[in-house]
Structures are given as structure tokens and as C-alpha cells.
Design an enzyme around this catalytic site. Sequence first.
Site, PDB file in Angstrom:
ATOM      1  N   SER A  92       6.882 -29.494  30.978  1.00 54.34           N
ATOM      2  CA  SER A  92       6.892 -28.107  30.531  1.00 54.34           C
ATOM      3  C   SER A  92       6.765 -28.005  29.004  1.00 54.34           C
ATOM      4  CB  SER A  92       8.202 -27.465  30.977  1.00 54.34           C
ATOM      5  OG  SER A  92       8.263 -26.130  30.545  1.00 54.34           O
ATOM      6  N   GLY A 139      11.235 -21.927  20.825  1.00 48.41           N
ATOM      7  CA  GLY A 139      12.065 -20.792  21.221  1.00 48.41           C
ATOM      8  C   GLY A 139      11.568 -20.083  22.473  1.00 48.41           C
ATOM      9  N   CYS A 143      17.354 -26.156  27.103  1.00 47.54           N
ATOM     10  CA  CYS A 143      16.571 -25.883  25.907  1.00 47.54           C
ATOM     11  C   CYS A 143      17.496 -25.755  24.702  1.00 47.54           C
ATOM     12  CB  CYS A 143      15.757 -24.605  26.052  1.00 47.54           C
ATOM     13  SG  CYS A 143      14.796 -24.264  24.568  1.00 47.54           S
ATOM     14  N   ILE A 159      14.660 -36.439  30.767  1.00 49.26           N
ATOM     15  CA  ILE A 159      15.525 -35.607  29.958  1.00 49.26           C
ATOM     16  C   ILE A 159      14.731 -34.534  29.210  1.00 49.26           C
ATOM     17  CG2 ILE A 159      17.296 -37.355  29.571  1.00 49.26           C
ATOM     18  CD1 ILE A 159      15.983 -37.990  26.857  1.00 49.26           C
ATOM     19  N   ASN A 160      15.416 -33.465  28.853  1.00 53.68           N
ATOM     20  CA  ASN A 160      14.848 -32.532  27.893  1.00 53.68           C
ATOM     21  C   ASN A 160      14.985 -33.176  26.509  1.00 53.68           C
ATOM     22  OD1 ASN A 160      13.999 -30.175  26.491  1.00 53.68           O
ATOM     23  ND2 ASN A 160      14.776 -28.903  28.145  1.00 53.68           N
ATOM     24  N   THR A 161      14.696 -32.441  25.464  1.00 55.73           N
ATOM     25  CA  THR A 161      14.694 -33.032  24.123  1.00 55.73           C
ATOM     26  C   THR A 161      16.108 -33.317  23.606  1.00 55.73           C
ATOM     27  OG1 THR A 161      14.666 -30.811  23.202  1.00 55.73           O
ATOM     28  CG2 THR A 161      12.555 -31.912  23.445  1.00 55.73           C
ATOM     29  N   GLY A 197      10.551 -38.654  29.017  1.00 53.68           N
ATOM     30  CA  GLY A 197      11.074 -38.872  27.671  1.00 53.68           C
ATOM     31  C   GLY A 197      10.276 -39.991  27.013  1.00 53.68           C
ATOM     32  N   GLY A 198       9.231 -39.629  26.286  1.00 52.31           N
ATOM     33  CA  GLY A 198       8.475 -40.611  25.523  1.00 52.31           C
ATOM     34  C   GLY A 198       7.485 -41.447  26.300  1.00 52.31           C
ATOM     35  N   GLY A 238       4.911 -35.745  28.441  1.00 51.89           N
ATOM     36  CA  GLY A 238       5.104 -34.576  27.588  1.00 51.89           C
ATOM     37  C   GLY A 238       4.339 -34.657  26.286  1.00 51.89           C
TER      38      GLY A 238
END
Lengths: 238, 311
Positions: free
Chosen positions: B26, B77, B134, B195-197, B249-250, B271
Site C-alpha cells: 500500500s 499523511g 500509519c 511490517i508497516n514503516t 519490509g525492504g 514496497g
Amino acid sequence: MKKNLKGKILSITEIAKEIFEIKIESELKEISAGQFFQVLCPPKTMRRPFGAAGFENGVLKGVFKLRGDGTKYLSTLKSGDIVHFTAPLGNGFNIESKKSLLIGAGVGTAPLLYLSDVLNMQGIEKYFIAGFRSKEEEIKGADFAQYGGTILDFVEPYIQKFNPEKIYACAPDIVLKKISEIASKYEIETEVALEKTMACGIGVCKGCVIKVIKNGEIQNATICHDGPVFNASEVVWE
Amino acid sequence: MGIKYFNLLGQDFGKVSFKNPILTASGTFGYATEYSDFFDVSKLGAVVTKAITKAPRAGNDGARIFETSSGMINRIGLENVGVDKFCEVKLKELQENDINFIVNVAGSSPDEYVYVAEKLGNAGVSAIEINVSCPNVKAGCLEFGTDETALGTLVGQIRQAFSGFLVIKLTPNVTRIENLAQAAQNAGADAISAINTLKGVGLKLEFSGKNVRKTLVEGGLSGKCIKPHALSCVKRIKSAVTIPIIGMGGISSLDDVLEFIAVGADLVQIGTENFTNPDISSKIITELEEFMSAHGFKDFNELKEILRDGI
């Protein structure tokens, strides 16, 4: 159609102090003045965007200034080396048969070199002025070049002298904002090419947004996809 | 996403099946069609859309991205068109182009999440990914992802409103991500994505005499630099849940994909690398197919078993 291309460097030359011209041969079929390309600069995550400074016989010309690791990497490449790049990206200038004044500052002069070629080929009358911090940083090709100070000092005199029907400009935002104000005073249609740190280059990540006024409403626009060329009257300057 | 044919890479999770395990994350792939110039996006296992919220969001003002060593920080955002416009325009595009997709959903209150999930379900969306991670919005979102009780309640409410494949996307910015994964599973989630960031600050200082020009971007760190942490999170989640895990993740290569599968992922998302190499997902799908054939794997489950053995 946007493509992820592999290109061969035909030449890479330091044309001014810490400013390089790169010529790339590839399968690229089209790129118009004002559009840009993004070059992969390993090991950097983000491709570096450069406005096309020319495109002739399948050879793409770009001009870049040494800024950080990405451009440093590019400056070490040699003729014959391979670069990966995406192109053509964004929307270019809307070329009209109108007497045109081109205003560039620093490395922002580069996309106007291509525009100047196109206007010449189409027989559209134009005058090209450009400003640089010093003579040794000059990117050659303008009809009038100014060193030190600001190119803004010459905008009104050249409008009065040349009486243009259209202005095209590429420079730092603060300069473009002033050009836009002057152009609006003289009621001259103006297109500006903007720049900002960007990641995707195709409008998905929303990293390079600016505010524009469309249909009376303030909304977001991405420089990479909706721009980089905008009608100056639509831009909400920060 | 009701694809029921199986090749080497196919996986069936009951409510949905995936023709291959390569998904795009996403926020890095728009609504898919933006990448159509680079490759046939319908070949992806699935595209996870940019987060959708109840109302349109303009996102954050000021600098939004910052490049770091081997990665980048963003503070977009959650700029998006809102669920109504998404259903009218983007959803149709995805359906007409036969693209497999999961809709990422964000909100600032349980009601907002439930509203969007229900609306998407009614519009025929078969899979959603709930963004409770987020780091770039002031209200909601992340706070649901850092508290087990709050997360359990939220997932339970969404579960009541949405019968399709429900994925919960977790944040790494917690002490025990495995506990949150378990809470999501207990509340009825069909899968976990992670994971998210990571939280990050990008700071550039430019001196002119004693004057300093400062550029500060505080947001979510992504890219190659976060991979070891992501692998650790997926490994710990695997130890705590039985539902499928979507690892990310990466990821930038086939080797990375195999590592994520080895620590417990069933599917992966690519991503930030989409920005570096826009056709990376397509390349990895081809490489994975070739790898499986070359090594004589009969299906994806066999590859998973061998990769996970002893880890």
C-alpha cells in the site's frame, strides 16, 4: 508511454563548474520539452529526476549539477557505461505559436535549452535569458546570460523590450513565484517547470505534491505526474 | 480474486486464493493501473491499494519524503480520494482490468473503519487490509495498532461488518508485535501483514556561516534498511499465530522473498523498491517461477516447508 529503459552513455562532459552534460542512447522514442527522466543511481533508493535538455536522433541529453551521492555517482560514469532510466515522465510545455520569452536560472536552464531548440525548429520567435551564480557555472545556450545578482532584475526590462505573448520559466520556486507575479502584472500567459524531491516519478507516492487552484478550489497536484510544467496562474506559491 | 487455477506459485486461503505470493504494498503502487506502462499488473498476486478513508484526505503539508542510507522516510499523511470516489472510479478500473487487489483501509475511529469496510464489502471487494499502523496521522490509526485490547475490539467490530478476507497490518513500533498479531487472530482476522514503516527522522543541516538551514522530515522509514527488523517481526508473529502472514519490509530481490518465507511469511509485499525499479515485482515473479522449476519444487508448500525447516 512510460518505459523503464537501459541506455548507453555516449558522452559525459563537465560543461561548467560541477555541472555535467550527459548524452544517452537508448530505445526511447519520444520525450517532449518540459518532460523529465529518472535515472537509477545505485545504491540510492530514489532515482534522480532531470528535465530533458534535448532529444535528437534517439539521443537523450540531460544536464545535472553535483548535489549529493546520486549525482556524484553519475558524474563518475564514462562513455560506454550503461544507465537505467525511466522516461518520458510528466507533462511538457504546451508549445504555442506565440512570441516567447524563456527565463532560466542555474540548472533550471537545461529544460529550456530543449524548448529553445523546438521553438527554433517551429519558427516561433523567442528570446532566452538565463541567470547563473557565476560565469564559471554558466550553461551556454541562452541569448542573454547574467552572472551573480538575480535574473529577476532583467525580467521586466526584457518584457518591455521584447513584448512577449508567452513566458516559459524554470528556476528555484522563489524565483518562479516572482516571475509569476511580474507576468501577471503584464498579463502574459506563463508556464513554469517545477522541481521537488520525488520518489516514484509517476504520481503514486504523493511525495512531491504542491497546491494548485483548479475550478476555484485549492487541491493537490503532483509535480511528477500532473507537472512538472504548470500554468503559473494555477500554482499556489508557498 | 477468486482464482482457483493453480500453478507452481498458487496458494489457497479459503476465502481467497493467490496465483503467486508477490503482492505490492500500500502507498507504493497507487491503484495499480499507474504501473501498467511498465508491465502487466494483472500478473501480480495482488495489488494492495493506497489507504482509503471515509472522507477524502489532502495529506500533510510541507516536505513529505526524505532519502536515507538504503531507504527513505515519508510523511504523506494518507492522502486519498475517499471511499465513495474509490468505489465509483478506482474500483471499477481494478475490476475491469482483471487486477487482483486488496483494499487498504485506514480511519481515525472504529466507526470510520467499520463504515469503509462495510461499504467496500457491499461493493464486491473480497479482501481488505486494515491499516492500524500509519505513523503519519494525528488521530487514530496507529493507536489501535499499539494496544492489544483496542486492536481486538476494533478487529472484532470490522469482522462483524466485513465477511471477506480480513488482513490486519501491524506496526513494528511496539515492544511485542506477536501479542498484537495474536489479538488480531483471536478477534477474527484472516491474516496478518507486517511490517508497516518504522519511526524515523530525516534531518539535513546546511550551514552558511553560523546560520543553519534545517530540513526535518519525521515519519515512517522504509526500504532495504528495515529488512532485518521486518524479518525479526515476521518470525515472532509466526511463533504466535496460525493464520497466514504477509511479510514485507525492504524486499528488493528474490533472495529477500525467500528469507521472508523462511521466517514464516506465506505471501510478501514489495514496497519502496517499486520506486527504485518499477518492474521489480514482475521480475521477481518470473525469477521465483524459474527458481522453483530449476530446483524441482512441485508446489509452493514444498518450498515453504524446506525453507522453514530448522528456523
